[in-house]
Design a protein around this motif. Structure first.
Motif, PDB file in Angstrom:
ATOM      1  N   GLU A 136       0.845  -1.178   0.000  1.00  0.00           N
ATOM      2  CA  GLU A 136       0.000   0.000   0.000  1.00  0.00           C
ATOM      3  C   GLU A 136       0.883   1.231   0.000  1.00  0.00           C
ATOM      4  N   ILE A 137       0.290   2.360  -0.376  1.00  0.00           N
ATOM      5  CA  ILE A 137       1.043   3.602  -0.448  1.00  0.00           C
ATOM      6  C   ILE A 137       0.644   4.493   0.722  1.00  0.00           C
ATOM      7  N   LYS A 138       1.481   5.453   1.008  1.00  0.00           N
ATOM      8  CA  LYS A 138       1.268   6.339   2.140  1.00  0.00           C
ATOM      9  C   LYS A 138       1.450   7.797   1.711  1.00  0.00           C
ATOM     10  N   ILE A 139       0.911   8.685   2.532  1.00  0.00           N
ATOM     11  CA  ILE A 139       1.079  10.122   2.349  1.00  0.00           C
ATOM     12  C   ILE A 139       1.974  10.632   3.474  1.00  0.00           C
ATOM     13  N   ILE A 140       3.010  11.373   3.129  1.00  0.00           N
ATOM     14  CA  ILE A 140       3.909  11.968   4.117  1.00  0.00           C
ATOM     15  C   ILE A 140       3.637  13.470   4.165  1.00  0.00           C
ATOM     16  N   PHE A 141       3.597  14.021   5.372  1.00  0.00           N
ATOM     17  CA  PHE A 141       3.344  15.453   5.504  1.00  0.00           C
ATOM     18  C   PHE A 141       3.999  15.979   6.779  1.00  0.00           C
ATOM     19  N   PRO A 142       4.324  17.285   6.824  1.00  0.00           N
ATOM     20  CA  PRO A 142       4.878  17.891   8.035  1.00  0.00           C
ATOM     21  C   PRO A 142       3.766  18.500   8.889  1.00  0.00           C
ATOM     22  N   ARG A 143       4.035  18.606  10.179  1.00  0.00           N
ATOM     23  CA  ARG A 143       3.071  19.230  11.092  1.00  0.00           C
ATOM     24  C   ARG A 143       3.826  20.107  12.078  1.00  0.00           C
ATOM     25  N   GLU A 144       3.280  21.290  12.314  1.00  0.00           N
ATOM     26  CA  GLU A 144       3.832  22.202  13.311  1.00  0.00           C
ATOM     27  C   GLU A 144       2.838  22.335  14.446  1.00  0.00           C
ATOM     28  N   THR A 145       3.281  21.987  15.655  1.00  0.00           N
ATOM     29  CA  THR A 145       2.404  22.064  16.819  1.00  0.00           C
ATOM     30  C   THR A 145       3.198  22.510  18.033  1.00  0.00           C
ATOM     31  N   ASN A 146       2.797  23.639  18.615  1.00  0.00           N
ATOM     32  CA  ASN A 146       3.445  24.183  19.816  1.00  0.00           C
ATOM     33  C   ASN A 146       4.952  24.358  19.631  1.00  0.00           C
ATOM     34  N   GLY A 147       5.335  24.842  18.451  1.00  0.00           N
ATOM     35  CA  GLY A 147       6.745  25.084  18.182  1.00  0.00           C
ATOM     36  C   GLY A 147       7.548  23.855  17.846  1.00  0.00           C
ATOM     37  N   PHE A 149       8.252  20.608  15.261  1.00  0.00           N
ATOM     38  CA  PHE A 149       8.076  20.248  13.864  1.00  0.00           C
ATOM     39  C   PHE A 149       8.206  18.737  13.702  1.00  0.00           C
ATOM     40  N   LEU A 150       7.176  18.129  13.114  1.00  0.00           N
ATOM     41  CA  LEU A 150       7.116  16.681  12.966  1.00  0.00           C
ATOM     42  C   LEU A 150       6.962  16.298  11.510  1.00  0.00           C
ATOM     43  N   LEU A 151       7.436  15.107  11.176  1.00  0.00           N
ATOM     44  CA  LEU A 151       7.224  14.518   9.861  1.00  0.00           C
ATOM     45  C   LEU A 151       6.452  13.218  10.076  1.00  0.00           C
ATOM     46  N   LEU A 152       5.262  13.119   9.436  1.00  0.00           N
ATOM     47  CA  LEU A 152       4.382  11.993   9.687  1.00  0.00           C
ATOM     48  C   LEU A 152       3.962  11.314   8.398  1.00  0.00           C
ATOM     49  N   ALA A 153       3.420  10.098   8.536  1.00  0.00           N
ATOM     50  CA  ALA A 153       2.870   9.357   7.402  1.00  0.00           C
ATOM     51  C   ALA A 153       1.458   8.928   7.751  1.00  0.00           C
ATOM     52  N   ILE A 154       0.586   8.880   6.748  1.00  0.00           N
ATOM     53  CA  ILE A 154      -0.798   8.477   6.932  1.00  0.00           C
ATOM     54  C   ILE A 154      -1.270   7.778   5.668  1.00  0.00           C
ATOM     55  N   ASP A 155      -2.210   6.834   5.786  1.00  0.00           N
ATOM     56  CA  ASP A 155      -2.731   6.158   4.605  1.00  0.00           C
ATOM     57  C   ASP A 155      -3.821   7.011   3.965  1.00  0.00           C
ATOM     58  N   PRO A 156      -4.167   6.770   2.686  1.00  0.00           N
ATOM     59  CA  PRO A 156      -5.161   7.607   2.001  1.00  0.00           C
ATOM     60  C   PRO A 156      -6.557   7.558   2.615  1.00  0.00           C
ATOM     61  N   GLN A 157      -6.831   6.563   3.463  1.00  0.00           N
ATOM     62  CA  GLN A 157      -8.115   6.496   4.142  1.00  0.00           C
ATOM     63  C   GLN A 157      -8.078   7.184   5.506  1.00  0.00           C
ATOM     64  N   GLY A 158      -6.913   7.649   5.921  1.00  0.00           N
ATOM     65  CA  GLY A 158      -6.801   8.361   7.185  1.00  0.00           C
ATOM     66  C   GLY A 158      -6.940   7.490   8.414  1.00  0.00           C
ATOM     67  N   LYS A 159      -6.604   6.198   8.317  1.00  0.00           N
ATOM     68  CA  LYS A 159      -6.821   5.277   9.439  1.00  0.00           C
ATOM     69  C   LYS A 159      -5.768   5.413  10.531  1.00  0.00           C
ATOM     70  N   ARG A 160      -4.512   5.642  10.127  1.00  0.00           N
ATOM     71  CA  ARG A 160      -3.454   5.654  11.140  1.00  0.00           C
ATOM     72  C   ARG A 160      -2.321   6.587  10.757  1.00  0.00           C
ATOM     73  N   GLU A 161      -1.880   7.392  11.705  1.00  0.00           N
ATOM     74  CA  GLU A 161      -0.709   8.230  11.535  1.00  0.00           C
ATOM     75  C   GLU A 161       0.508   7.546  12.152  1.00  0.00           C
ATOM     76  N   VAL A 162       1.652   7.732  11.511  1.00  0.00           N
ATOM     77  CA  VAL A 162       2.912   7.200  12.039  1.00  0.00           C
ATOM     78  C   VAL A 162       3.926   8.332  12.073  1.00  0.00           C
ATOM     79  N   LEU A 163       4.560   8.517  13.212  1.00  0.00           N
ATOM     80  CA  LEU A 163       5.597   9.538  13.341  1.00  0.00           C
ATOM     81  C   LEU A 163       6.897   9.022  12.747  1.00  0.00           C
ATOM     82  N   LEU A 164       7.430   9.736  11.754  1.00  0.00           N
ATOM     83  CA  LEU A 164       8.709   9.365  11.152  1.00  0.00           C
ATOM     84  C   LEU A 164       9.878   9.962  11.921  1.00  0.00           C
TER      85      LEU A 164
END
Length: 404
Positions: A136-147, A149-164
């Motif tokens: 299966e394929i995944k979507i990788i995206f960055p997130r900024e929260t409370n200063g 910076f994270l890099l995460l992965a999620i499936d196209p159905q939005g079932k589970r996030e994984v912190l990279l």
């Protein structure tokens, strides 16, 4: 050994190492509160088929009625990444799989006690999909929260996030994935300066490719010559530059008098697209590298962040007309434009999936908060919202290989 055999053996060994390291890094805490340990065989499944490190439960065991409460999950998070628990209540058998990092339930199932054995087969089938044991394929995206910076992965159905990984050098913009899925390039924005970074997916390591005396932006990979093309202004030369994947051999590709953005090569290397600000309007330029001719897309508004679909025959972009933002698809050969969305809310950075089914992007549906969305081209352009946190999500991109 013949050269072809050597290449095959090295490729096979590399895939084997990737698969092992990706899964073996995650730990799973396994607790079975059932009277007859009716699902104990799943412990072997997690250890051998899923390649997870099964952690020994703490002593004494937490009370069953307290085990899934937030306080208990917070304590267990120091032991493992994932938590699998089975317990009984009245005549029913309950199982849950919980992501301890996000305190998020991944799977929950209830059956009658006498159905415990048949339940195992169903559980294993679901686990293979959740843990990416099936392709299966995944979507990788960055997130900024409370200063942070994270890099995460999620499936196209939005079932589970994984912190990279996490990082400290500023918000990440303009993510782009190398065609072989080994590297992720992006821009670290520190206000007055921008720099291009490379993230090695296997090693989970960062490398800064830009000299900080200039401001570099909009990286993109060229599959044909394995280089990165980017936008910069250096010593009065403004335009597009190229460099090797390690940042060496940085050279001017061609100059432009006007501001430019979003360079992208087709996978066959025959076409090059970018945006140019001309007469107060951002226009899409399509350059044929074989004939050295260039055309401008006839679009009534501004064109932002164009990129090739994987077939190289279509270009997806954000089009803005009178303050309304939507996704559009342009056919290079048929020369027609198709509007993909009609909801008009601000959108940015569309990125297609390798199979051509999905287009992920970030959108601002309410307030000033940016979230990750995905457009399903196979289901009449249905849009799914993958995140809804108060944090700021950045530019997403697809990876062709499993992350878990």
């Amino acid at each position: 050994m013949k050269k072809s055999h050597q290449i095959f053996f090295v490729a096979f060994l590399w895939i084997l190492i990737i698969t092992h390291q990706t899964n073996a890094s995650e730990k799973l805490l396994f607790l079975d509160y059932t009277q007859n340990e009716s699902i104990l065989s799943l412990k072997e499944f997690f250890a051998h088929e899923a390649n997870l490190i099964v952690v020994v439960p703490p002593e004494p065991l937490p009370p069953q009625e307290e085990i899934t409460k937030p306080v208990s999950l917070e304590k267990l998070a120091s032991l493992a990444n994932l938590f699998f628990v089975a317990y009984e209540k009245d005549s029913l058998l309950f199982v849950e799989l919980i992501d301890l990092h996000f305190r998020q339930e991944i799977l929950s199932m209830v059956r009658k006690k006498e159905e415990g054995k048949t339940m195992e087969a169903t559980l294993k089938e679901k686990m293979r999909k959740i843990l990416a044991l099936e392709p299966e394929i995944k979507i990788i995206f960055p997130r900024e929260t409370n200063g942070q910076f994270l890099l995460l992965a999620i499936d196209p159905q939005g079932k589970r996030e994984v912190l990279l990984t996490s990082f400290l050098f500023g918000p990440a913009e303009g993510l782009t994935m190398s065609p072989d899925g080994q590297f992720l390039a992006f821009v670290a924005n520190q206000g007055h300066k921008k720099a291009i970074y490379l993230f090695a997916m296997q090693e989970r390591a960062f490398q800064c490719l830009s000299p900080w005396e200039w401001s570099d932006a909009s990286p993109s990979f060229s599959e044909r010559d394995r280089k990165i093309v980017f936008v910069s202004e250096r010593n009065t030369k403004r335009g597009f530059f190229t460099m090797n994947l390690d940042g060496s051999n940085q050279r001017l590709l061609f100059e432009k008098e006007n501001p430019v953005d979003a360079p992208s090569f087709s996978r066959d290397g025959q076409r090059f697209i970018y945006c140019e600000l001309t007469g107060g309007k951002w226009q899409l330029k399509i350059k044929n590298l074989l004939s050295q001719t260039e055309e401008t897309l006839d679009f009534p508004g501004n064109v932002f962040q164009p990129t090739f679909m994987f077939n190289g025959q279509n270009i997806v972009f954000v089009g803005e007309i009178n303050g309304m933002y939507d996704l559009y698809l342009y056919s290079v050969f048929e020369r027609n434009i198709t509007r993909l969305t009609v909801d008009n809310f601000p959108k940015a950075h569309p990125a297609p999936s390798p199979d051509g089914r999905w287009i992920t992007f970030r959108g601002q549906k309410e307030g000033n908060n940016w979230d990750i969305f995905v457009l399903d081209l196979y289901k009449r352009n249905l849009i799914y919202r993958l995140t809804s946190s108060l944090a700021q999500e950045g530019d997403p991109v697809f990876t062709p290989y499993p992350i878990y």
